[in-house]
Design a protein around this motif. Sequence first.
Motif, mmCIF file in Angstrom:
data_model
loop_
_atom_site.group_PDB
_atom_site.id
_atom_site.type_symbol
_atom_site.label_atom_id
_atom_site.label_comp_id
_atom_site.label_asym_id
_atom_site.label_seq_id
_atom_site.Cartn_x
_atom_site.Cartn_y
_atom_site.Cartn_z
ATOM 1 N N VAL A 21 29.045 12.864 -18.291
ATOM 2 C CA VAL A 21 28.229 12.638 -17.095
ATOM 3 C C VAL A 21 27.099 11.656 -17.411
ATOM 4 O O VAL A 21 26.814 10.749 -16.633
ATOM 5 N N ARG A 22 26.457 11.834 -18.573
ATOM 6 C CA ARG A 22 25.383 10.916 -18.978
ATOM 7 C C ARG A 22 25.907 9.494 -19.148
ATOM 8 O O ARG A 22 25.272 8.534 -18.731
ATOM 9 N N GLU A 23 27.068 9.369 -19.789
ATOM 10 C CA GLU A 23 27.644 8.041 -20.029
ATOM 11 C C GLU A 23 27.983 7.349 -18.715
ATOM 12 O O GLU A 23 27.746 6.155 -18.548
ATOM 13 N N ARG A 24 28.528 8.101 -17.767
ATOM 14 C CA ARG A 24 28.876 7.522 -16.465
ATOM 15 C C ARG A 24 27.635 7.113 -15.681
ATOM 16 O O ARG A 24 27.651 6.125 -14.954
ATOM 17 N N SER A 25 26.555 7.891 -15.840
ATOM 18 C CA SER A 25 25.345 7.584 -15.081
ATOM 19 C C SER A 25 24.522 6.480 -15.747
ATOM 20 O O SER A 25 23.566 5.984 -15.161
ATOM 21 N N GLY A 26 24.868 6.105 -16.961
ATOM 22 C CA GLY A 26 24.168 5.013 -17.649
ATOM 23 C C GLY A 26 22.865 5.442 -18.292
ATOM 24 O O GLY A 26 21.978 4.614 -18.505
#
Length: 147
Positions: A21-26
Amino acid sequence: IQGENNSPEFITKYRACRRQVRERSGEADHHEGMSSDDELTPAEVTEFQKSKDNVLEDSRKIFEDVHTDFCDIRKILLKFQEWKEKFPDSYCDAYISFCLPKLLNPLIRVQLINWNPLEQNFMELEEMPWFRAIEEFSGAKNISEPK
């Protein structure tokens, strides 16, 4: 992870999910080990604050039907100081130094209910009125009524 499975497999899967989720949200400023699996939701924070407020309100009522001479640590210690000065042998024979911690314990605990040393502007124990009263009493200084 409150109220759910706390097995190592579940926690690992949960962390991997959060990482995705963190990676997708940048979120580029995330540092490993800087987050907690026990982060509270806004609803949980609100519920905690409500419960805390209820406990504090109830704690104010604990000694409401007790005469102030018996729920004020300074006044209690004044009585013992008088006894110590007027009847030193009797005072010594009664082992008061062993009884005072048990006697004052409930009064101190009530005053510490809201104390949190992890808060930024917390009051040091040494600054609390009950601590100073005990310190004065144990230091054999004369305790006087607060002005």
